[in-house]
Design an enzyme around this catalytic site. Structure first.
Site, PDB file in Angstrom:
ATOM      1  N   ASP A 159      32.784  17.545  38.009  1.00  0.00           N
ATOM      2  CA  ASP A 159      31.783  16.857  37.190  1.00  0.00           C
ATOM      3  C   ASP A 159      30.494  16.656  37.996  1.00  0.00           C
ATOM      4  OD1 ASP A 159      33.840  16.378  35.095  1.00  0.00           O
ATOM      5  OD2 ASP A 159      34.714  15.160  36.695  1.00  0.00           O
ATOM      6  N   HIS A 187      37.875  11.143  35.276  1.00  0.00           N
ATOM      7  CA  HIS A 187      37.599  12.546  34.944  1.00  0.00           C
ATOM      8  C   HIS A 187      38.041  12.766  33.489  1.00  0.00           C
ATOM      9  CE1 HIS A 187      37.343  16.841  34.841  1.00  0.00           C
ATOM     10  NE2 HIS A 187      38.607  16.917  34.512  1.00  0.00           N
TER      11      HIS A 187
HETATM   12  P1  NAX Z   1      47.823  26.692  34.523  1.00  0.00           P
HETATM   13  O1  NAX Z   1      48.665  26.341  33.345  1.00  0.00           O
HETATM   14  O2  NAX Z   1      47.204  28.037  34.615  1.00  0.00           O
HETATM   15  O3  NAX Z   1      48.668  26.475  35.858  1.00  0.00           O
HETATM   16  C1  NAX Z   1      49.426  25.348  36.093  1.00  0.00           C
HETATM   17  C2  NAX Z   1      50.598  25.790  36.938  1.00  0.00           C
HETATM   18  O4  NAX Z   1      51.314  24.618  37.320  1.00  0.00           O
HETATM   19  C3  NAX Z   1      51.585  26.691  36.195  1.00  0.00           C
HETATM   20  O5  NAX Z   1      51.766  27.876  36.945  1.00  0.00           O
HETATM   21  C4  NAX Z   1      52.861  25.850  36.122  1.00  0.00           C
HETATM   22  O6  NAX Z   1      54.030  26.644  36.219  1.00  0.00           O
HETATM   23  C5  NAX Z   1      52.678  24.939  37.318  1.00  0.00           C
HETATM   24  N1  NAX Z   1      53.456  23.695  37.245  1.00  0.00           N
HETATM   25  C6  NAX Z   1      53.755  22.941  36.171  1.00  0.00           C
HETATM   26  N2  NAX Z   1      54.537  21.904  36.519  1.00  0.00           N
HETATM   27  C7  NAX Z   1      54.703  21.987  37.854  1.00  0.00           C
HETATM   28  C8  NAX Z   1      55.426  21.209  38.791  1.00  0.00           C
HETATM   29  N3  NAX Z   1      56.111  20.137  38.416  1.00  0.00           N
HETATM   30  N4  NAX Z   1      55.385  21.591  40.093  1.00  0.00           N
HETATM   31  C9  NAX Z   1      54.719  22.682  40.470  1.00  0.00           C
HETATM   32  N5  NAX Z   1      54.029  23.475  39.613  1.00  0.00           N
HETATM   33  C10 NAX Z   1      54.028  23.122  38.330  1.00  0.00           C
HETATM   34  O7  NAX Z   1      46.726  25.533  34.601  1.00  0.00           O
HETATM   35  P2  NAX Z   1      45.367  25.513  35.439  1.00  0.00           P
HETATM   36  O8  NAX Z   1      44.288  26.084  34.613  1.00  0.00           O
HETATM   37  O9  NAX Z   1      45.610  26.065  36.788  1.00  0.00           O
HETATM   38  O10 NAX Z   1      45.074  23.931  35.494  1.00  0.00           O
HETATM   39  C11 NAX Z   1      45.889  23.059  36.243  1.00  0.00           C
HETATM   40  C12 NAX Z   1      45.533  21.618  35.953  1.00  0.00           C
HETATM   41  O11 NAX Z   1      44.182  21.335  36.328  1.00  0.00           O
HETATM   42  C13 NAX Z   1      45.620  21.214  34.473  1.00  0.00           C
HETATM   43  O12 NAX Z   1      46.270  19.950  34.385  1.00  0.00           O
HETATM   44  C14 NAX Z   1      44.179  21.061  34.068  1.00  0.00           C
HETATM   45  O13 NAX Z   1      44.021  20.148  32.986  1.00  0.00           O
HETATM   46  C15 NAX Z   1      43.572  20.535  35.329  1.00  0.00           C
HETATM   47  N6  NAX Z   1      42.112  20.611  35.483  1.00  0.00           N
HETATM   48  C16 NAX Z   1      41.482  19.592  36.108  1.00  0.00           C
HETATM   49  C17 NAX Z   1      40.131  19.573  36.352  1.00  0.00           C
HETATM   50  C18 NAX Z   1      39.463  18.448  37.070  1.00  0.00           C
HETATM   51  O14 NAX Z   1      38.236  18.471  37.199  1.00  0.00           O
HETATM   52  N7  NAX Z   1      40.167  17.423  37.565  1.00  0.00           N
HETATM   53  C19 NAX Z   1      39.274  20.688  35.862  1.00  0.00           C
HETATM   54  C20 NAX Z   1      40.018  21.948  35.587  1.00  0.00           C
HETATM   55  C21 NAX Z   1      41.384  21.777  34.979  1.00  0.00           C
HETATM   56  O15 NAX Z   1      41.252  21.646  33.588  1.00  0.00           O
END
Ligand code: NAX
Length: 327
Positions: A159, A187
């Site tokens: 952000d 956030h």
């Molecule tokens: P993806 O769905 O591409 O990847 C997430 C990965 O996490 C998957 O490979 C899944 O298998 C794995 N996973 C799920 N549960 C798990 C666990 N218990 N232990 C280990 N791995 C696990 O999502 P992606 O686009 O990489 O985003 C990840 C997270 O970042 C989401 O929650 C998203 O909302 C968040 N974000 C946060 C942002 C921020 O500014 N704070 C911005 C970007 C993003 O939206």
């Protein structure tokens, strides 16, 4: 060359993971003289995909990559780690209420907090990226009673960077001309991007833009940028999120520049009248690996109302997850 440090990344086979791991291994996060051992955590069904990521990491022949650990065991993933980037989280499914989302994430971040408590270095630096990031960081922190609560932070740097880029574009300057940007709070769409203290080329930002642009264009654009990326790309921000995570950790490890600050979601100590304990976006300076909230900023009524609204949302989120805290 320094001794290697251990860096854990969860959700390592996801889209942010794919944009993040290679930059960490290239030295973008901790510098060109700091070798790293990458600890990658995934859920069991994603382990084959993670193996592909490990193959690619090896194929880069990075001079700074001193080893890899790929696992679905949280206790292995966090063993002796110096840094932990908690990216993997449970996304909001169709019809899922916020309460269900917080609960599902509690099942991830509670055990991860406990594993960090049991296995990580005592001065581990933890960054939570997975949403809802601030409250997930709180859940992890509250399950790690033996670690300093200040080890746990959440990402508002994306952000912060988005706000810098919007202001640079509006004023026809480069983002390197902008100092003292601030993101207060959560956030989420209640975050408050504050231009009252920001400068562009040494001039007060608010003397260069109209108040109407600030209120009706800049603030909503920054707050809604995540949704705009999803609409344009058909997928959520990944490379920019990874880049912001790198920035957050690099600032924490290597410090902030003289005369400037960065925004970090950190445990509130009550500064600026915010509820103590919630993980709130604050302006911070960092020296020797320790962050400190910038004190003494003047807060007008416009800012006060927005800072309180995002605080209220964080207090409500906390009330919804308190049963997940270790006793
Ligand atoms: P993806 O769905 O591409 O990847 C997430 C990965 O996490 C998957 O490979 C899944 O298998 C794995 N996973 C799920 N549960 C798990 C666990 N218990 N232990 C280990 N791995 C696990 O999502 P992606 O686009 O990489 O985003 C990840 C997270 O970042 C989401 O929650 C998203 O909302 C968040 N974000 C946060 C942002 C921020 O500014 N704070 C911005 C970007 C993003 O939206």
């Amino acid at each position: 060359m320094k001794a290697p440090v251990r860096v854990a990344v969860t959700g390592a086979a996801g889209q942010i993971g794919y944009a993040l791991l290679f930059r960490i291994a290239a030295g973008d996060m901790l510098g060109p003289d700091q070798p790293v051992i990458l600890h990658m955590l995934e859920i069991t069904p994603a382990l084959p995909a993670l193996q592909g990521v490990v193959m690619e990491l090896n194929d880069c022949a990075f001079p700074l990559l001193a080893g890899t650990v790929a696992t679905d065991d949280v206790n292995v993933a966090f063993k002796d780690v110096d840094y932990a980037l908690l990216v993997g989280a449970r996304p909001r499914g169709p019809g899922m209420e916020r309460k269900d989302l917080l609960e599902a994430n509690g099942a991830i971040f509670g055990p991860q907090g406990k594993a960090l408590n049991d296995h990580a270095k005592r001065d581990v630096k933890v960054l939570v990226v997975g949403n809802p990031a601030n409250t997930n960081a709180l859940i992890a922190q509250q399950n790690a009673p033996d670690l300093d609560p200040n080890c746990f932070t959440a990402m508002v740097r994306l952000d912060h960077n988005r706000a810098m880029s919007q202001l640079a574009e509006k004023t026809g300057k480069h983002n390197t001309d902008i100092k003292k940007m601030t993101i207060w709070g959560n956030h989420s769409s209640t975050q408050y991007p504050d231009l009252h203290h920001a400068t562009v080329d040494g001039k007060p930002a608010l003397s260069l833009v109209e108040q109407s642009w600030y209120e009706s264009d800049f603030i909503p654009t920054v707050q809604q940028r995540g949704a705009a990326i999803i609409k344009a790309r058909g997928a959520s921000s990944a490379a920019s999120a990874a880049s912001a995570a790198i920035d957050h950790m690099r600032s924490w490890a290597l410090g902030t520049a003289e005369g400037d600050w960065v925004s970090m979601g950190i445990p509130s100590d009550g500064s600026y009248g915010i509820a103590p304990g919630v993980i709130y976006g604050y302006p911070v300076t960092i020296k020797n690996g320790k962050y400190a909230i910038v004190q003494g900023l003047e807060i007008n009524d416009f800012s006060r109302a927005r800072m309180d609204a995002t605080d209220k949302e964080l207090r409500e989120e906390r009330a919804g997850v308190e049963h997940l805290f270790a006793k």
